[in-house]
Design an enzyme around this catalytic site. Structure first.
Site: not given
Ligand code: T46
Length: 136
Positions: A50
């Site tokens: 993303h």
């Molecule tokens: C990024 C990279 C480096 C939350 O509810 N609060 C939060 O502060 C974060 C970061 C995530 N979430 C939830 C959203 C999803 O349901 O946690 C779940 C996993 O997040 P995501 O699939 O976006 O995780 P990554 O590892 O793909 O990405 C993360 C960050 O979300 C993103 O902003 O830049 O790490």
């Protein structure tokens, strides 16, 4: 200009070990509003896929190692994060993918805003469309 913007942190180390202190608008080039960390990701699992519209972040591998690929829609570059003494800036409109996590990897992320799903672009086609719009 390189897509990989590394930030070296000063370590206040002595014979007892190392200590890195990070403050808003100093080593970290924004006001820190949120901190999260990623751990327990298997080596064959990739995360991210993303970009953010407005969020700025600095990612630091405080334990172990992982790689991060940055893509601004025109070029791609990747870097290995393997030291707590260095962070990488995840700029706005940088599609990013984290991969090859070591078993002991803890990826600490400092963010300029509280969590807002509306700031995410999770569709690569929409990301490219927005890059083209911003470059018009
Ligand atoms: C990024 C990279 C480096 C939350 O509810 N609060 C939060 O502060 C974060 C970061 C995530 N979430 C939830 C959203 C999803 O349901 O946690 C779940 C996993 O997040 P995501 O699939 O976006 O995780 P990554 O590892 O793909 O990405 C993360 C960050 O979300 C993103 O902003 O830049 O790490």
């Amino acid at each position: 200009m390189s897509l990989i913007k590394l930030i070296d942190f000063k370590s206040l180390g002595d014979e007892r070990g190392d200590l890195v202190a990070l403050e808003s608008n100093k080593a970290i080039p924004f006001e820190i509003k949120r901190v999260y960390y990623i751990f327990g990701t298997a080596v064959d699992v990739s995360r991210g896929f993303h970009a953010h519209k407005a969020l700025l972040q600095v990612a630091i591998c405080v334990s172990g190692s992982c790689k991060i690929l940055m893509d601004d829609g025109k070029g791609k570059e990747s870097v290995t994060l393997n030291t707590p003494k260095q962070g990488v800036l995840i700029d706005t409109m940088q599609w990013h993918v984290m991969y090859e996590f070591s078993a002991d990897c803890i990826l600490l992320v400092l963010a300029s805003e509280v969590y807002d799903e509306d700031d995410y672009i999770r569709n690569y086609k929409k990301f490219i469309e927005r890059v083209e719009l911003l470059n018009d």
